[in-house]
Design a protein around this motif. Structure first.
Motif, mmCIF file in Angstrom:
data_model
loop_
_atom_site.group_PDB
_atom_site.id
_atom_site.type_symbol
_atom_site.label_atom_id
_atom_site.label_comp_id
_atom_site.label_asym_id
_atom_site.label_seq_id
_atom_site.Cartn_x
_atom_site.Cartn_y
_atom_site.Cartn_z
ATOM 1 N N VAL A 184 1.220 -1.469 -0.250
ATOM 2 C CA VAL A 184 0.032 -0.107 0.051
ATOM 3 C C VAL A 184 0.846 1.083 -0.285
ATOM 4 O O VAL A 184 0.621 2.233 -0.555
ATOM 5 C CB VAL A 184 -1.172 -0.274 1.356
ATOM 6 C CG1 VAL A 184 -1.561 1.489 1.279
ATOM 7 C CG2 VAL A 184 -1.781 -0.696 1.165
ATOM 8 N N ASP A 185 2.510 1.344 0.257
ATOM 9 C CA ASP A 185 2.446 2.055 0.513
ATOM 10 C C ASP A 185 3.297 2.234 -0.294
ATOM 11 O O ASP A 185 3.644 3.805 -1.181
ATOM 12 C CB ASP A 185 3.821 1.871 1.954
ATOM 13 C CG ASP A 185 3.519 2.362 3.420
ATOM 14 O OD1 ASP A 185 2.589 2.864 3.664
ATOM 15 O OD2 ASP A 185 4.125 1.890 4.164
ATOM 16 N N LEU A 186 4.056 1.550 -1.659
ATOM 17 C CA LEU A 186 4.769 1.888 -2.450
ATOM 18 C C LEU A 186 3.443 2.145 -3.495
ATOM 19 O O LEU A 186 4.047 2.972 -4.185
ATOM 20 C CB LEU A 186 4.976 0.237 -2.656
ATOM 21 C CG LEU A 186 6.271 -0.140 -2.483
ATOM 22 C CD1 LEU A 186 6.294 -1.617 -3.317
ATOM 23 C CD2 LEU A 186 7.366 0.818 -2.901
ATOM 24 N N MET A 187 1.981 1.778 -3.359
ATOM 25 C CA MET A 187 1.345 2.610 -4.655
ATOM 26 C C MET A 187 1.217 3.979 -4.042
ATOM 27 O O MET A 187 0.695 4.599 -5.625
ATOM 28 C CB MET A 187 -0.139 1.563 -3.776
ATOM 29 C CG MET A 187 0.005 -0.046 -4.785
ATOM 30 S SD MET A 187 -1.212 -0.858 -4.382
ATOM 31 C CE MET A 187 -2.189 -0.600 -5.898
ATOM 32 N N VAL A 225 1.952 -15.558 -6.011
ATOM 33 C CA VAL A 225 1.239 -13.990 -6.893
ATOM 34 C C VAL A 225 1.337 -13.112 -7.255
ATOM 35 O O VAL A 225 0.589 -12.302 -7.545
ATOM 36 C CB VAL A 225 0.685 -13.960 -5.415
ATOM 37 C CG1 VAL A 225 -0.669 -12.945 -5.303
ATOM 38 C CG2 VAL A 225 -0.043 -15.114 -4.727
ATOM 39 N N VAL A 226 3.121 -12.268 -6.956
ATOM 40 C CA VAL A 226 3.384 -10.955 -7.041
ATOM 41 C C VAL A 226 4.771 -10.992 -8.437
ATOM 42 O O VAL A 226 3.651 -10.551 -9.349
ATOM 43 C CB VAL A 226 4.258 -10.842 -5.466
ATOM 44 C CG1 VAL A 226 4.454 -9.149 -6.396
ATOM 45 C CG2 VAL A 226 3.000 -10.749 -4.653
ATOM 46 N N THR A 252 0.206 -8.568 -14.557
ATOM 47 C CA THR A 252 -0.741 -8.174 -14.890
ATOM 48 C C THR A 252 -0.607 -6.660 -14.628
ATOM 49 O O THR A 252 -1.088 -6.241 -15.747
ATOM 50 C CB THR A 252 -1.805 -8.999 -14.541
ATOM 51 O OG1 THR A 252 -1.442 -10.199 -14.555
ATOM 52 C CG2 THR A 252 -3.338 -8.451 -14.632
ATOM 53 N N PHE A 253 -0.290 -6.153 -13.979
ATOM 54 C CA PHE A 253 -0.682 -4.672 -13.674
ATOM 55 C C PHE A 253 0.598 -4.075 -13.647
ATOM 56 O O PHE A 253 1.317 -3.819 -12.732
ATOM 57 C CB PHE A 253 -1.509 -4.285 -12.479
ATOM 58 C CG PHE A 253 -2.910 -4.978 -12.199
ATOM 59 C CD1 PHE A 253 -3.877 -4.611 -13.039
ATOM 60 C CD2 PHE A 253 -2.928 -6.336 -11.775
ATOM 61 C CE1 PHE A 253 -4.682 -5.348 -12.654
ATOM 62 C CE2 PHE A 253 -4.224 -7.056 -11.969
ATOM 63 C CZ PHE A 253 -5.051 -6.489 -12.820
ATOM 64 N N ARG A 254 1.399 -3.722 -14.250
ATOM 65 C CA ARG A 254 2.842 -3.309 -14.854
ATOM 66 C C ARG A 254 3.228 -1.737 -14.443
ATOM 67 O O ARG A 254 4.095 -1.126 -13.877
ATOM 68 C CB ARG A 254 3.230 -3.523 -16.280
ATOM 69 C CG ARG A 254 3.203 -5.612 -16.443
ATOM 70 C CD ARG A 254 3.724 -4.854 -18.262
ATOM 71 N NE ARG A 254 3.966 -6.315 -19.127
ATOM 72 C CZ ARG A 254 5.125 -6.970 -19.061
ATOM 73 N NH1 ARG A 254 6.298 -6.750 -18.177
ATOM 74 N NH2 ARG A 254 5.444 -8.328 -19.238
ATOM 75 N N VAL A 255 2.188 -1.729 -14.394
ATOM 76 C CA VAL A 255 2.249 0.408 -13.899
ATOM 77 C C VAL A 255 2.427 0.525 -12.722
ATOM 78 O O VAL A 255 2.836 1.772 -12.517
ATOM 79 C CB VAL A 255 0.085 0.318 -14.846
ATOM 80 C CG1 VAL A 255 -0.518 0.086 -13.815
ATOM 81 C CG2 VAL A 255 0.323 2.439 -14.341
#
Length: 303
Positions: free
Chosen positions: A45-48, A254-255, A262-265
């Motif tokens: 979450v912090d990274l995002m 998973v990651v 899938t979510f490269r952004v």
């Protein structure tokens, strides 16, 4: 001689309490796995947040003749209005130095065509229908209300958009999941603590006569406690190793294998964050073993 005795006592203790020891290992395994997952979820979450907040811009869209914003009067924004809006933005204390970018109608139309290059809607839109806008970078992405309040409603301003209004609900939900995972992990750690205490208490009770004899012949407290301590530490380490392996396997499949592809952004947790979490898990497992062992066996040392 003493080492042989300690190892022999450790083996006897493990045999006598094999089922309880396995239960302790499983409890620590599950609780530390969830605890480690909660730690990684917090890191994620912090990274995002950092990733998205750094990219957040405030977009100030200017009026066209078709705009219905409260700063519009059914006509195109005038040059005088644009100069006034730009002055308000550039002199605002929250605007980053060189943080103002003006997007013209032509630039907006080019971006629109790239975004919808495979859609028939491109042929129905003209450059004149595009909106000019100011894209504003903030010094601190957390402080956006001041600038939004300053420009919203100015003559010539149609709308003011801030990505935070869309991202904040997502991050609130993720924070809620974080807290829920930490609470569940905390409860499981407490359960593991109590289970270790009960296991050591049963082992100490079963060997209370031996402990009494050792006390009478002058054995030190630490010498008597050591087999129990080793028993608890061994169970905790095995549980921690299983938990760390589970976490690494989960992160890999998973990651690394799915989410990152899938979510490269988005920026995802990796080996560094996982290694840091496993260190904390091992330390937590050792604390779970040592503290209840010392507290539980103290009662049987008073002979």
């Amino acid at each position: 001689m003493r080492l042989n005795y300690i190892l022999s006592d450790l083996g006897i203790g493990l045999k006598r309490n094999l089922s309880m020891t396995i239960a302790v290992v499983v409890t620590i395994w599950v609780s530390l796995s969830l605890f480690g997952s909660a730690l990684l979820a917090r890191e994620q979450v912090d990274l995002m947040k950092g990733n998205w907040y750094d990219k957040i811009q405030i977009s100030v869209f200017l009026c066209t003749k078709d705009s219905g914003g409260r700063g519009c009067s059914g006509t195109e924004v005038t040059q005088e209005q644009k100069n006034r809006i730009q002055q308000v933005i550039e002199t605002n204390p929250d605007t980053a130095p060189d943080g103002v970018f003006t997007e013209s109608k032509a630039q907006a139309f080019e971006s629109f065509k790239k975004l919808y290059k495979d859609s028939p809607i491109v042929s129905t839109v003209t450059q004149d229908q595009m909106q000019e806008s100011f894209r504003v970078k903030l010094k601190d992405p957390q402080k956006y209300q001041n600038l939004v309040s300053a420009v919203a409603g100015l003559p010539g301003v149609d709308t003011v958009q801030d990505l935070r209004q869309y991202l904040d609900p997502l991050f609130k939900a993720l924070n809620g999941l974080q807290v829920g995972a930490l609470i569940a992990a905390g409860l499981l750690l407490v359960a593991a603590l109590m289970q270790i205490s009960n296991t050591i208490r049963l082992a100490a009770y079963a060997r209370r006569r031996e402990i009494g004899i050792m006390r009478l012949v002058g054995a030190s407290n630490f010498y008597i406690q050591l087999p129990f301590l080793l028993e608890a530490v061994l169970a905790a380490l095995v549980g921690a190793i299983f938990a760390c392996a589970t976490l690494w396997v989960g992160v890999y499949f998973v990651v690394m294998q799915r989410a990152q592809e899938t979510f490269r952004v988005w920026q995802w947790v990796g080996a560094t964050e996982t290694f840091r979490a496993t260190l904390i898990m091992v330390v937590a497992g050792l604390i779970l073993a040592v503290i209840p062992t010392f507290l539980t066996t103290r009662k049987y040392l008073k002979v």
